[in-house]
Design an enzyme around this catalytic site. Sequence first.
Site, PDB file in Angstrom:
ATOM      1  N   GLN A  19      51.193  36.726  27.624  1.00 52.40           N
ATOM      2  CA  GLN A  19      50.970  37.810  29.061  1.00 52.40           C
ATOM      3  C   GLN A  19      52.130  38.624  29.069  1.00 52.40           C
ATOM      4  O   GLN A  19      52.137  39.906  29.657  1.00 52.40           O
ATOM      5  CB  GLN A  19      50.861  36.573  30.249  1.00 52.40           C
ATOM      6  CG  GLN A  19      48.826  36.513  30.301  1.00 52.40           C
ATOM      7  CD  GLN A  19      49.222  35.192  31.148  1.00 52.40           C
ATOM      8  OE1 GLN A  19      50.272  34.773  31.845  1.00 52.40           O
ATOM      9  NE2 GLN A  19      47.757  34.014  30.567  1.00 52.40           N
ATOM     10  N   HIS A  31      45.816  27.806  23.332  1.00 48.28           N
ATOM     11  CA  HIS A  31      46.987  26.919  23.134  1.00 48.28           C
ATOM     12  C   HIS A  31      46.796  26.846  21.472  1.00 48.28           C
ATOM     13  O   HIS A  31      45.766  25.638  21.505  1.00 48.28           O
ATOM     14  CB  HIS A  31      47.445  26.147  23.499  1.00 48.28           C
ATOM     15  CG  HIS A  31      47.149  25.766  24.775  1.00 48.28           C
ATOM     16  ND1 HIS A  31      48.955  26.203  24.929  1.00 48.28           N
ATOM     17  CD2 HIS A  31      47.356  26.712  26.054  1.00 48.28           C
ATOM     18  CE1 HIS A  31      49.253  26.294  26.351  1.00 48.28           C
ATOM     19  NE2 HIS A  31      48.153  27.031  27.345  1.00 48.28           N
ATOM     20  N   GLU A  74      48.373  25.061  19.256  1.00 52.27           N
ATOM     21  CA  GLU A  74      48.875  23.608  19.329  1.00 52.27           C
ATOM     22  C   GLU A  74      47.947  22.354  20.350  1.00 52.27           C
ATOM     23  O   GLU A  74      47.846  21.693  19.633  1.00 52.27           O
ATOM     24  CB  GLU A  74      50.562  23.359  20.249  1.00 52.27           C
ATOM     25  CG  GLU A  74      50.415  23.248  22.089  1.00 52.27           C
ATOM     26  CD  GLU A  74      50.144  24.195  22.622  1.00 52.27           C
ATOM     27  OE1 GLU A  74      49.961  25.616  22.048  1.00 52.27           O
ATOM     28  OE2 GLU A  74      49.420  24.280  24.105  1.00 52.27           O
ATOM     29  N   ASN A 100      44.180  27.084  28.907  1.00 51.54           N
ATOM     30  CA  ASN A 100      44.984  26.599  30.300  1.00 51.54           C
ATOM     31  C   ASN A 100      45.578  27.753  30.625  1.00 51.54           C
ATOM     32  O   ASN A 100      46.990  27.426  30.497  1.00 51.54           O
ATOM     33  CB  ASN A 100      45.869  24.957  30.154  1.00 51.54           C
ATOM     34  CG  ASN A 100      46.389  25.346  31.571  1.00 51.54           C
ATOM     35  OD1 ASN A 100      45.942  25.573  32.994  1.00 51.54           O
ATOM     36  ND2 ASN A 100      47.818  24.761  31.432  1.00 51.54           N
ATOM     37  N   GLY A 128      45.150  30.867  34.263  1.00 55.09           N
ATOM     38  CA  GLY A 128      44.292  31.670  35.617  1.00 55.09           C
ATOM     39  C   GLY A 128      44.796  32.742  36.127  1.00 55.09           C
ATOM     40  O   GLY A 128      43.961  34.066  36.044  1.00 55.09           O
ATOM     41  N   CYS A 154      50.298  31.867  25.357  1.00 59.69           N
ATOM     42  CA  CYS A 154      49.264  31.709  26.977  1.00 59.69           C
ATOM     43  C   CYS A 154      50.236  32.536  27.814  1.00 59.69           C
ATOM     44  O   CYS A 154      50.434  34.072  27.685  1.00 59.69           O
ATOM     45  CB  CYS A 154      49.750  30.013  27.266  1.00 59.69           C
ATOM     46  SG  CYS A 154      48.948  29.755  28.680  1.00 59.69           S
ATOM     47  N   GLY A 163      53.772  28.543  30.137  1.00 60.00           N
ATOM     48  CA  GLY A 163      54.510  28.351  31.322  1.00 60.00           C
ATOM     49  C   GLY A 163      53.631  28.428  32.461  1.00 60.00           C
ATOM     50  O   GLY A 163      52.589  29.195  32.185  1.00 60.00           O
TER      51      GLY A 163
END
Lengths: 369, 1052
Positions: free
Chosen positions: A253, A340, A342, A291, A293, A249, A222
């Site tokens: 975290q 990821h 997937e 992906n 940050g 992801c 997300g």
Amino acid sequence: MTALLVLEDGTVLEGEAYGATGTAVGELVFITSMTGYQEIVTDPSFAGQMITFTQPMIGNYGVEVDASESDRPQARAVIVREGRNAAPAGRVGFSDWLAGHGVIGIQGLDTRMLTRRLRDGGTVRAAVCSDGTPVPQLLALIGGEPEMAGQALAGEVSCLRAEQLPALAPERAHVLVLDYGVKGSIVRILREQGARVTLLPWDATAEQVLELRPDGVLLGNGPGDPAALPGCVSEVRELVGQVPVFGICLGHQLLGRALGLETFKLRFGHRGANHPVLDVDTGRVLVTAQNHGFAVRVPDGGGDLETDFGPARVTHVSLYDGTVEGLALRELPAWSMQFHPEASPGPHDAREALERFVGTLTEATVAQA
Amino acid sequence: MPRRDDIAKIALIGSGPIVIGQACEFDYSGTQALRVLREEGYETVLINSNPATIMTDPGWADRTYLEPLDLEGVRAVLEAERPDALLPTLGGQTALNLASLLAESGTLDELGVELIGASYDAIHCAEDRDLFARTMESIDLRVPRSAIAHTLDEARAALSGELALPVVIRPAFTLGGQGGGFATTPAQFDEIVQRGLRESPISQILLEESVAGWGEFELEVIRDRNDNVVVICSIENVDPMGVHTGDSVTVAPAQTLTDREYQVLRDASAKVIRAVGVETGGSNVQFALNRDSGELVVIEMNPRVSRSSALASKATGYPIAKVATKLAIGYTLDEIPNDITGTTPASFEPALDYVVVKLPRFAFEKFPGADAELTTQMKSVGEAMGIGRSFCEAWGKAMRSRELDGIVRTEGSVAGGSWDRFDVIAARLLAGDSPQALADESKVHPWFLDEWSRVSDAERELAAAGGVSDAAGWRRLKRLGISDARIAELTGAAERAVRRARREAGVRPVYKAVDSCAAEVEAQAPYYYSAYEQEDELRRGDRESVVILGAGPNRIGQGIEFDYCCVQAAQTFRSLGYDAVMVNCNPETVSTDADSSDRLYFEPLTVEDVLEVIERERPIGVVAQFGGQTPLGLARRLEEDGVKLLGTPFEAIDVAEDRERFGSVLGELGLQAPAWGIAADVDEAAAIAARVGYPVLVRPSYVLGGREMRICYDESMLRSRTVQPASLIDRFVEDAIEVDVDAVCDGRRAWIGAVMQHVEEAGVHSGDSACVIPTLSLGDEIEREIRAQTRAIALALGVRGLINVQFAVQGSAVYVIEANPRASRTVPFVAKATGRNLVEAACRAALGLPVELAEDPPEHISVKAAVLPFQRFFGADPALGPEMRSTGEVMGIGPDFPTAFAKAERAAGRPLPSKGRVFLSVRDSDKPAATMLAALLQSLGFGLVATTGTARALQRIGIPVETVQKVTEGSPNVVDLIQDGSINLIINSPLGRGARTDGYEIREAAIRNQIPCITTLAGASAAVQAIAQARSVAPVALQTLHAAEVESHAAG
């Protein structure tokens, strides 16, 4: 039509409009994947962001009916060097599709220069404008946009109520997915592996989760800053030890924070389909799609660590910058991956990890019985 | 895993002569490998028969052997050197095949040599079509439906079984698909099957389901011993299946695949490399994808570094050969740093933020009569690559990098594989044809047609407007890859005026780096391409630089030799404290390896692109003498724009090229040249010929490789073809010995690098002729005279650098044929034969530094022999003549001429027979000499066969000979004998070329049946000497030979 990209430091770059016209403001990031613009733009993790594609040719093969990661584009804007609108039979042109969804784009500018600037200076807030809004006004809009650090965005992209999704293969487990903005392919792979999936909104409580008696919980990906989701973290703390927990992801975290670790914002993030990750157990290198940050910080940079839930270890390490790419508790069934598995888009090297998840739950169920 | 310490000495096999399908990409991969092995502290042994390569310069390996690449030749070196390991994956199909032979013959086991880089089983699995097909099935992939045949009958049986025409025929174990083809009729089928069976060293062919029209994709994949797999690059063929990938226009990364489609290919390529069992190294996997049904088939996989991997390395900046070598000696992908970034590992897959287009370079104009249709058998002789920030920009750069000699069509069909179909597509788009219609006709994916139509739309608007109005207009055109020259052509302006107007509008290119990571990581790569963008990334530094202009795409007459010179020049300028800056557009080469120079600009070699580089780079000068004709063609216009040429000034080049002025230089020096004249048309040519006397040599001025050059024996022959304006008409000095000299001059003194005597008589292009160092039969006086004349010419022209002078020696008369004040094709051969670095001396001379070069002829004998591509161009007459047609060369070294010549012939793939039957058919003027050769052959135990005329001449002097009918006399005739394999050597000197003469049929049959066929008496004489007297001698490394030379000179 002329379009502008304005950065928070006042830099103005000129290009041509692509996709919808209008004005968009958000965090400017870049991604180095060479294929999969449709999957990227529809990935809810990009909520609040404007994507610079380093691959110059974008839109070459149109948009496919079933390749999106969510029901709409999530990025606020796209920045490309050479935007195309090719529409092979059965597909829609990318520019038309973006326009249809009101996603603003700009093309024709020096995206490599932009990438170098983001790499060296870190991500910035920016505006893309193709409706003639004057620059000072755009700068004011940018100034009004909050920094990504500290932003809670899961609520903007999560499902609003629980959803039941049947397994797409003989059912062997019930997986509960906490939807902070989960990608469609994660859910699809779980279902293809024989999981009945229940999707719960991002703010579901541990009690609500456990009530549904899942065999396992997947903390999905997300957008936003994990540190801005303390409520989610405390619910995860309630789940660990009660049910197998797998984070991907943002989910990784959140698990990290639940274990008592810190997260921090990377200068310009990891976004691409070529990041090598070392699987510590096997010594093998996985080429992964990434992906994110933000990242989890571990004391001493890796290896074994002590957490609120007992001993844990770093299972995956980025060969690119040494950051944590995977965590696992030693004594409880909880583990996570920053990349990821997937893919979608990206290489399938780590897909097995996600596919195996359903199988491990089945074994756990059998063992409990 | 760290570097292996259990091996200390590693042998590397090169790829031998440049042939179609195997070019300088293997010099590139070999030099990378040698550099790695040296850095890692291994002792290296190199075996390669090609003297034009950079890798065979003595500095690259510890022990360098210019020996034939056959089992015997390689075995001899392994016996002498006893290496611990053999690395066969960097030398193309040649090295891989030799590794198989060495393994199968037990040589490797016997000598205790370990194969590294690829196991025998992996090589075998990838190469044996049947085993490969089964392996693919085992991983749920498939190859096209197929059948294996070892005979014509088996092949016919398959055709009546599971396969239907059209089918593809592929011989096993041949490079570049040689001998294969695409058959649509039963007659074609029989012909190609028979040829394929002959070509295959194991007489095995694969008959295959045709996937013509499917999309073709290639992936470059690397695997290490921990089973890590990374994909370096995806390559999309713009041509659909049906055209050999070496002849296809390709683009990287793939442009038309969705992520899902691409990942299917990525997964499949990983499965393929694992299943085939390549454990440490790179492979190339080729796929055909049916875009409608999604069906995927694996076409082939090469378990080695390949042409495509060289392209992928240049396209991505990722050094595949270097990494493959490190993997072979024990490292894993996560342990090897990416050179470019320095911080990321080799397991970081490259991300591109530009588009790369590769175009093949063809040379059909050299082979009239040959079938120019592109098929599954490769026919291109070189390639050019363009890098751009858009597809069109990369395309435009690649197109203008081709430096075409032939004339392209501007209309006609674009269906099927014609070499100029993309030029036709561009012309038809400009004329208003629709992209969709052209896509349907050409079977090229519509996306590409849409891209090209952007260019044609812009061109049409430009032509209508008659000029460019503003900076935005300029930027749009330049971003579409449209050159200043093209803008000039469309607007009727001069190119210089266009450039001035563009620059006044402030539109100039910037330079972007190729960094393998799309700018995600700060990179140190000194590898640049131009783009019309905002930010310039060039890091120029403060050191003075020298710009070296490369040779562009390989073509016949201009190939690896010039790349050798450019790379040597870069090394020299670097060592002298300058930044060496390379400009070139040939992805195969060592010069476009970013390690070869301080800065590489991957740019077309046109005035526009070179000028922009120079203005950005601000060098102390530009060197144009090493890259062959390409940079010389630019030199004048560069000088006009104020660019300083280092070394020989353009004036000297001009004098040497201008017959009138060169003639007066010779006159002043009191030197003789054959009488000559310049003709504007055929009548003037006839008048000149009448004055100077027949035979005459007719050729256009300013050509390389003897393009359009011909010898005319009488007026009717002269008039049989058109004479271009400004053609040179020279008296042809018959029966003369041709001599080539390479020298270096600093303006005050000239040094003779070597005097070379040609084996074939004058009249055979020097590039196609065998030659020998030192001279054999000139005599001291004439050799002294030649050396003196060379020095005089070099000084008179004001040469500062290299010069090559050609002479014809007739009796005691010495004629100057021509002088070229630039690097010649023979410079690398001279370097290997003598140990003299002529290029280094030339660079020093160009800079005005002191030069020191030994001049004495060496003791040992070195023979250079040409390798000709007639196997690829059936229909073209293989008789040697004044137009160069060879693609490459080999070298044989020995203590005497016969031994060295026999080795060179072996190395060229034409081993001379030691027994059997020789067919002789020579023209009348050759008959006296031929009878002597016949007598010698008979005494050596050969049977002799001849047609009536030659037979009678032999019988008259009592030599027994079998008479055979000419083709025109019915069957059985000489061609039948050749076809059934009962002839082992053919000596046939032609009366005329090309015509459907008896001689042509014989030579053609010889080529088709791979029987050595010698078309000059001088060549035949050398061959017979070699058969009679060649000795078996132990191979000697260049390092040993050169050390001995230095010692003997010191002693003398």
